[in-house]
Design a protein around this motif. Structure first.
Motif, short mmCIF file in Angstrom:
data_model
loop_
_atom_site.label_atom_id
_atom_site.label_comp_id
_atom_site.label_asym_id
_atom_site.label_seq_id
_atom_site.Cartn_x
_atom_site.Cartn_y
_atom_site.Cartn_z
N ASP A 153 21.46 -0.31 5.70
CA ASP A 153 20.56 0.74 6.18
C ASP A 153 21.21 1.67 7.20
O ASP A 153 20.66 2.73 7.51
CB ASP A 153 19.31 0.11 6.81
N ALA A 154 22.36 1.28 7.74
CA ALA A 154 22.97 2.04 8.84
C ALA A 154 23.21 3.51 8.50
O ALA A 154 22.85 4.38 9.31
CB ALA A 154 24.27 1.37 9.29
N PRO A 155 23.79 3.86 7.34
CA PRO A 155 23.98 5.30 7.06
C PRO A 155 22.67 6.08 6.99
O PRO A 155 22.59 7.21 7.46
CB PRO A 155 24.69 5.31 5.70
N ALA A 156 21.63 5.47 6.42
CA ALA A 156 20.34 6.15 6.33
C ALA A 156 19.70 6.28 7.71
O ALA A 156 19.08 7.30 8.01
CB ALA A 156 19.41 5.38 5.38
N LEU A 157 19.85 5.26 8.55
CA LEU A 157 19.32 5.34 9.92
C LEU A 157 19.96 6.49 10.68
O LEU A 157 19.29 7.21 11.42
CB LEU A 157 19.57 4.02 10.66
N GLY A 173 0.80 -1.22 0.00
CA GLY A 173 0.00 0.00 0.00
C GLY A 173 0.84 1.27 0.00
O GLY A 173 0.37 2.34 0.40
N ILE A 174 2.08 1.18 -0.46
CA ILE A 174 2.99 2.33 -0.51
C ILE A 174 2.95 2.92 -1.91
O ILE A 174 3.07 2.20 -2.91
CB ILE A 174 4.43 1.90 -0.15
N THR A 175 2.81 4.24 -2.00
CA THR A 175 2.74 4.89 -3.31
C THR A 175 4.05 5.57 -3.71
O THR A 175 4.31 5.74 -4.89
CB THR A 175 1.61 5.93 -3.34
N ASN A 176 4.87 5.98 -2.75
CA ASN A 176 6.13 6.66 -3.05
C ASN A 176 7.27 5.64 -3.03
O ASN A 176 7.57 5.08 -1.98
CB ASN A 176 6.42 7.76 -2.02
N VAL A 177 7.90 5.43 -4.18
CA VAL A 177 8.95 4.41 -4.28
C VAL A 177 10.21 5.03 -4.90
O VAL A 177 10.14 5.67 -5.95
CB VAL A 177 8.48 3.22 -5.15
N LEU A 178 11.33 4.83 -4.22
CA LEU A 178 12.63 5.20 -4.76
C LEU A 178 13.38 3.88 -4.97
O LEU A 178 13.81 3.24 -4.02
CB LEU A 178 13.40 6.10 -3.79
N ALA A 179 13.50 3.46 -6.23
CA ALA A 179 14.09 2.16 -6.55
C ALA A 179 15.49 2.33 -7.14
O ALA A 179 15.87 3.41 -7.60
CB ALA A 179 13.20 1.41 -7.53
N GLY A 180 16.25 1.25 -7.11
CA GLY A 180 17.60 1.26 -7.68
C GLY A 180 18.58 2.09 -6.89
O GLY A 180 19.58 2.56 -7.42
N VAL A 181 18.30 2.29 -5.60
CA VAL A 181 19.15 3.12 -4.75
C VAL A 181 20.21 2.24 -4.10
O VAL A 181 19.88 1.31 -3.36
CB VAL A 181 18.32 3.85 -3.67
N LEU A 182 21.46 2.53 -4.39
CA LEU A 182 22.56 1.75 -3.81
C LEU A 182 22.68 2.08 -2.33
O LEU A 182 22.26 3.15 -1.88
CB LEU A 182 23.86 2.07 -4.54
N PRO A 183 23.27 1.17 -1.54
CA PRO A 183 23.36 1.38 -0.09
C PRO A 183 23.97 2.73 0.31
O PRO A 183 23.46 3.40 1.20
CB PRO A 183 24.25 0.23 0.38
N ASP A 184 25.02 3.15 -0.38
CA ASP A 184 25.66 4.42 -0.02
C ASP A 184 24.83 5.63 -0.46
O ASP A 184 25.09 6.75 -0.04
CB ASP A 184 27.07 4.50 -0.61
N GLN A 185 23.83 5.41 -1.31
CA GLN A 185 22.97 6.51 -1.77
C GLN A 185 21.74 6.71 -0.88
O GLN A 185 21.08 7.73 -0.98
CB GLN A 185 22.51 6.24 -3.21
N LYS A 186 21.43 5.73 -0.03
CA LYS A 186 20.24 5.84 0.82
C LYS A 186 20.33 7.06 1.74
O LYS A 186 19.36 7.79 1.90
CB LYS A 186 20.03 4.57 1.64
N ALA A 187 21.50 7.27 2.32
CA ALA A 187 21.67 8.43 3.21
C ALA A 187 21.50 9.73 2.43
O ALA A 187 20.92 10.69 2.95
CB ALA A 187 23.04 8.38 3.88
N SER A 236 21.30 9.19 9.29
CA SER A 236 21.00 10.47 8.62
C SER A 236 19.59 10.98 8.90
O SER A 236 19.34 12.17 8.80
CB SER A 236 21.16 10.32 7.11
N ALA A 237 18.68 10.07 9.20
CA ALA A 237 17.28 10.45 9.41
C ALA A 237 17.12 11.21 10.72
O ALA A 237 17.96 11.12 11.62
CB ALA A 237 16.40 9.20 9.42
N ASP A 238 16.04 11.99 10.82
CA ASP A 238 15.73 12.66 12.08
C ASP A 238 15.51 11.63 13.17
O ASP A 238 15.92 11.82 14.31
CB ASP A 238 14.48 13.54 11.92
N VAL A 239 14.84 10.55 12.81
CA VAL A 239 14.61 9.44 13.73
C VAL A 239 14.93 8.15 12.99
O VAL A 239 14.29 7.85 11.97
CB VAL A 239 13.15 9.39 14.22
N ALA A 293 11.62 9.82 9.37
CA ALA A 293 11.90 8.62 10.16
C ALA A 293 12.24 7.53 9.17
O ALA A 293 11.55 7.36 8.16
CB ALA A 293 10.71 8.23 11.01
N PHE A 294 13.31 6.80 9.42
CA PHE A 294 13.73 5.72 8.53
C PHE A 294 13.73 4.42 9.31
O PHE A 294 14.28 4.35 10.40
CB PHE A 294 15.13 6.01 7.97
#
Length: 193
Positions: free
Chosen positions: A127-131, A91-105, A133-136, A119-120
């Motif tokens: 996922d660690a860099p994105a976690l 049920g998710i409408t916003n998708v960012l695909a093809g994102v490499l691990p270092d690009q998630k942040a 980088s997120a506010d939460v 919140a990530f």
């Protein structure tokens, strides 16, 4: 003999043609599977598809967040076709695909520039860099140690509905803090003079 095993980008980089099998690849991706290609230096040798199963409570969590006016996006390294299939199931409408691990942040930072509180949720090493980088950052307790260390919140169970509970608890806590500050300020203004 060299053997290559990876996605389309790797095959393109190694000049291996896989287009004859594009129909098979497309069918597998529409089923929500991640397709990996096996080739030698001349031709495609095989196609392997793997699939993550959607957690049973994912759709319920996304719906509950929607009712709370929280926008939900999915950031994944999977190709767009696979990502959209999984997102549709959840049920998710916003998708960012093809994102490499270092690009998630970097994607998290881009979303933060739109004056959004981010919140990530993640559980893997990637996922660690994105976690961080997120506010939460919210890590699942069943995830990797590095993800748990990078997150601000760790959910001890693997029930995704706990994310909704954590958000409700944090809003309630913030409300109580504001009330306490109001009464303390009012008390000081009136009684200290």
């Amino acid at each position: 003999q060299k053997i290559f095993f990876g996605n389309r980008a790797l095959m393109d980089k190694q000049n291996v043609s896989y287009h004859a099998d594009e129909k098979t690849i497309s069918i597998l991706e529409k089923q929500g599977k991640t397709v990996m290609l096996l080739a030698n230096q001349k031709q495609l040798l095989g196609v392997i598809a793997v699939a993550d199963t959607l957690k049973p409570d994912a759709k319920e969590m996304v719906a509950a967040l929607g009712r709370m006016n929280v926008s939900v996006s999915m950031i994944t390294g999977d190709n767009a076709r696979t990502a959209n299939t999984i997102a549709e199931q959840a049920g998710i409408t916003n998708v960012l695909a093809g994102v490499l691990p270092d690009q998630k942040a970097e994607k998290i930072k881009e979303l933060k520039q739109k004056n959004q509180t981010i919140a990530f949720i993640g559980d893997g090493i990637n996922d660690a860099p994105a976690l961080a980088s997120a506010d939460v950052g919210i890590a699942m307790g069943t995830g990797t140690d590095v993800a748990i260390e990078s997150a601000g919140i760790t959910l001890l169970n693997k029930d995704l509905r706990s994310v909704v509970s954590a958000i409700k608890l944090s809003k309630s806590t913030l409300s109580i803090i504001k009330q306490n500050l109001f009464w303390a300020f009012g008390y000081n203004v009136i009684l200290i003079p």
